[in-house]
Design a protein around this motif. Structure first.
Motif, short mmCIF file in Angstrom:
data_model
loop_
_atom_site.label_atom_id
_atom_site.label_comp_id
_atom_site.label_asym_id
_atom_site.label_seq_id
_atom_site.Cartn_x
_atom_site.Cartn_y
_atom_site.Cartn_z
N VAL A 108 -26.58 -37.86 21.03
CA VAL A 108 -27.48 -38.85 21.35
C VAL A 108 -28.92 -39.19 20.47
CG1 VAL A 108 -28.64 -40.89 21.60
CG2 VAL A 108 -25.97 -39.85 23.14
N SER A 109 -29.29 -39.19 18.86
CA SER A 109 -30.23 -38.99 18.94
C SER A 109 -30.84 -39.86 19.34
CB SER A 109 -30.37 -39.51 16.78
OG SER A 109 -28.75 -39.28 16.02
N PHE A 110 -32.44 -39.13 19.20
CA PHE A 110 -33.92 -39.58 20.10
C PHE A 110 -34.85 -39.96 18.82
CE2 PHE A 110 -37.39 -39.97 22.69
CZ PHE A 110 -37.28 -40.86 23.77
N ILE A 111 -35.25 -41.30 18.59
CA ILE A 111 -36.51 -41.24 17.73
C ILE A 111 -38.05 -41.50 18.15
CG2 ILE A 111 -37.00 -42.18 15.84
CD1 ILE A 111 -34.71 -42.57 14.46
N SER A 112 -38.61 -40.30 18.65
CA SER A 112 -40.19 -40.78 19.72
C SER A 112 -40.90 -41.41 18.38
CB SER A 112 -40.09 -39.92 20.09
OG SER A 112 -41.70 -40.03 21.13
N ARG A 113 -41.41 -42.79 18.74
CA ARG A 113 -42.70 -42.94 18.04
C ARG A 113 -44.30 -43.15 19.31
NH1 ARG A 113 -40.39 -40.34 14.83
NH2 ARG A 113 -39.68 -40.33 12.67
N VAL A 138 -28.85 -47.14 29.61
CA VAL A 138 -29.06 -46.26 28.18
C VAL A 138 -27.99 -45.55 27.75
CG1 VAL A 138 -30.86 -45.23 26.67
CG2 VAL A 138 -31.45 -47.11 28.56
N LEU A 139 -28.15 -44.32 28.57
CA LEU A 139 -26.93 -43.06 28.29
C LEU A 139 -25.59 -43.52 28.64
CD1 LEU A 139 -27.87 -40.67 27.46
CD2 LEU A 139 -27.70 -39.61 29.84
N PHE A 140 -25.28 -43.98 29.14
CA PHE A 140 -24.05 -44.34 29.74
C PHE A 140 -23.19 -45.37 28.88
CE2 PHE A 140 -24.12 -43.67 34.32
CZ PHE A 140 -24.64 -42.21 34.40
N PRO A 141 -24.15 -46.63 28.12
CA PRO A 141 -22.84 -47.26 27.06
C PRO A 141 -23.17 -46.60 25.96
CG PRO A 141 -25.09 -48.92 28.39
CD PRO A 141 -24.75 -47.51 28.17
N LEU A 142 -24.19 -45.86 25.14
CA LEU A 142 -24.22 -44.88 24.23
C LEU A 142 -22.59 -44.17 24.30
CD1 LEU A 142 -27.82 -44.51 23.23
CD2 LEU A 142 -26.35 -45.88 23.08
N MET A 143 -22.66 -43.26 25.20
CA MET A 143 -21.15 -42.26 25.58
C MET A 143 -19.89 -42.73 25.78
SD MET A 143 -23.85 -39.16 27.87
CE MET A 143 -22.87 -38.60 28.32
N TYR A 144 -20.51 -43.72 26.15
CA TYR A 144 -18.78 -44.51 26.87
C TYR A 144 -18.89 -45.60 26.26
CZ TYR A 144 -19.81 -40.40 30.65
OH TYR A 144 -20.07 -39.19 31.09
#
Length: 589
Positions: free
Chosen positions: A73-78, A24-30
């Motif tokens: 990185v934006s985070f939308i929680s529902r 999740v995190l690495f593909p968005l940051m790198y």
């Protein structure tokens, strides 16, 4: 006041955090690195597991980590229920709005908690509204491009209730199982919750507490720490319950001690125990002399049968070839039912890092109107969904003759279809000898590969160590300044238990066996009685030995005069009762 929790505030889930970062995190940051090597990052990740195991906590910590990274990185929680509406078309519009917000604030993570309420299984009994919502969610997830920098995460503890169309590559690419924490994880969770305390309990006590909280999830351990603090407050300041004004509490006087945790543990019922109670328990100190050798030999055999890494605490990785030609399995049988009452639960306690699924009489018949073969298929599916895992079938003969032929054929077919690529350990017990096993059950296990283990009655040495506990703390031993023979027994006991030998033997033998008696046994008398007991109990099963032990324990406590004669009478009466029981059983056969 609560504060944002990052990954450092999550205990016992290091491997899950690593997987979340990689997917999740690495593909968005790198993203540039992934694009250079033409790697397609996953579009979705599904968290599932029992309630209170940290699914929502990891997602919340991921949101904090996203806000702390250099590339925001934006985070939308529902919640799943937040997107539902009573108006036709309103729920679909809310979903479309969430995905459009994510497109505008890329890179973005969308987290749906309790996703089973948003996308349940579509069927003929389901209303049109839910089917339309599921179709809309599928279309929106399919509309995401491979490099759209939007990742959807779902969390649920009812994975069967999610529509199967969501669980394919391109939607929820990976599924991450959150099991109940093992011993090491429970110790880490407790350390996290007491990290801010000024006067922390010693690490040795935390290790002991972690070993006694089998079946506790992360939420249960958090509640345990909170209850321990309240027990400490009640113990030091009982006046606050009667005082009408605010009472002045001095923080440095609040030291949470061992007694507070033990009292709190009595008040906390684990969430997993409120639904079903798994038969998990370690061998008690009193029973260890009888069965510790059998337990060690079974574990040694499992090391040969199971793949490398399966018997250690690693629920995500650990893939290696098994030395067996089939899925790892072992059958514990024998006329001595100690395998079902003691050895099976002790093995579950040793392998508690593996998700345990129990298939017994209660599982088959707990739902009215549900066929037994349907319950067997459902239990096998559940076990295969959380690999590597453990399927425990205690006393298979208790239900083998109760179900019809169809259920037996279903069970044998499912077992035969488990090959060595399925990392499912099947632990089965049967209360009969190898020769009396039904042919269908015996065909599922290969005797030549060590998949059958027959538990035999304890030998002379085991019985001697077991009954010697009755005489360790006798009055004669105390007066004779502990003879060398008793000291050797205590040293032997210290090697296999926890805590001082005197305390353990006191707990095991009632604490006051003959210290309060007028007659005091001497060493020769104790040795003579012990040899009589050993000679009289030849080929006795563990169940009878335990009953005799309890009877002798009561005899030593209640009889103040004539201890030797009272013990001999107890043994003679027990022998008569066993002979009568054997004769009745022979006549019935």
């Amino acid at each position: 006041m609560s504060y944002p929790k990052d990954f450092s505030c999550v205990g016992g889930l290091e491997k899950h955090i690593r997987v979340v970062k990689e997917t999740v995190l690495f593909p968005l940051m790198y993203g540039d690195v992934y694009a250079r090597f033409n790697l397609k990052p996953p579009r979705g990740l599904l968290f599932y597991g029992p309630p209170g195991t940290g699914k929502t906590l990891v997602a919340s910590a991921l949101a904090v980590e996203c806000s702390n990274s250099e590339r925001k990185v934006s985070f939308i929680s529902r919640k799943g229920s937040d997107c539902l509406s009573k108006w036709v078309g309103e729920s679909e519009k809310k979903l479309q709005k969430i995905f459009s917000m994510a497109q505008q604030s890329k890179p973005c993570i969308i987290f749906f908690d309790e996703v089973d309420g948003l996308a349940p299984v579509r069927s003929s009994r389901q209303d049109f509204v839910h089917a339309s919502i599921v179709s809309t969610l599928l279309a929106l997830m399919d509309g995401l491009e491979n490099n759209s920098e939007i990742i959807v995460i779902g969390a649920t503890n009812r994975i069967d209730a999610i529509d199967p169309a969501l669980r394919r590559p391109g939607r929820f690419d990976r599924e991450l199982y959150f099991p109940l924490p093992c011993y090491k994880a429970r110790k880490e969770i407790l350390s996290v919750h007491i990290k801010s305390w000024k006067q922390k309990p010693p690490q040795k006590f935390l290790a002991c507490l972690a070993s006694k909280t089998v079946g506790f999830c992360g939420s249960d351990l958090q509640a345990l720490c909170a209850e321990a603090v309240m027990c400490c407050v009640r113990r030091n300041y009982p006046e606050i319950y009667t005082s009408k004004a605010k009472y002045q509490i001095i923080e440095r006087h609040l030291k949470v001690e061992k007694q507070d945790f033990l009292k709190a543990q009595q008040n906390i019922v684990p969430a997993s125990h409120r639904v079903t109670v798994a038969p998990v328990k370690s061998l008690s100190f009193k029973i260890q002399p009888l069965l510790q050798d059998n337990l060690s030999r079974i574990l040694s055999q499992l090391e040969i049968l199971c793949p490398t890494g399966m018997l250690i605490c690693d629920v995500i990785t650990g893939r290696a070839a098994s030395r067996s030609t089939s899925c790892p399995r072992i059958l514990l049988c024998g006329n001595d039912d100690s395998h079902t009452r003691h050895l099976g639960p002790a093995l579950l306690h040793t392998l508690e890092h593996l998700p345990c699924h129990v298939l017994d009489v209660m599982t088959l018949f707990e739902e009215t109107g549900k066929a037994a073969e349907e319950a067997i298929i459902q239990k096998m599916k559940t076990a295969r969904r959380s690999l590597p895992s453990l399927l425990y079938v205690p006393d298979i003969l208790a239900w083998w003759d109760l179900v019809d032929e169809a259920a037996r054929v279903v069970f044998t077919s499912l077992m035969q279809n488990l090959d060595r690529s399925v990392y499912l350990l099947v632990l089965t017990t049967a209360n009969c000898s190898l020769e009396e096993l039904p042919e269908d059950v015996a065909s599922l296990f290969d005797k030549h590969q060590g998949e059958m283990f027959e538990v035999t009655p304890p030998g002379e040495q085991e019985r001697e160590s077991f009954f010697k506990q009755l005489f360790i703390n006798s009055a004669s031993d105390i007066e004779s300044n502990q003879s060398s023979q008793e000291i050797n027994v205590k040293r032997k006991s210290s090697a296999s238990g926890e805590g001082p030998a005197s305390k353990r033997s006191k707990n095991a033998s009632g604490g006051s066996l003959s210290a309060s008696s007028n007659e005091k046994l001497t060493d020769p008398q104790s040795e003579e009685l012990l040899q009589q007991i050993i000679a009289a109990t030849d080929t006795w099963p563990c169940h009878d030995l335990e009953i005799l032990y309890a009877s002798l324990e009561l005899t030593l406590e209640r009889n103040e005069d004539g201890l030797c004669s009272a013990v001999k009478d107890c043994i003679e009466q027990f022998e008569k009762f066993r002979r009568l029981k054997v004769r009745v059983k022979t006549e019935q056969d």
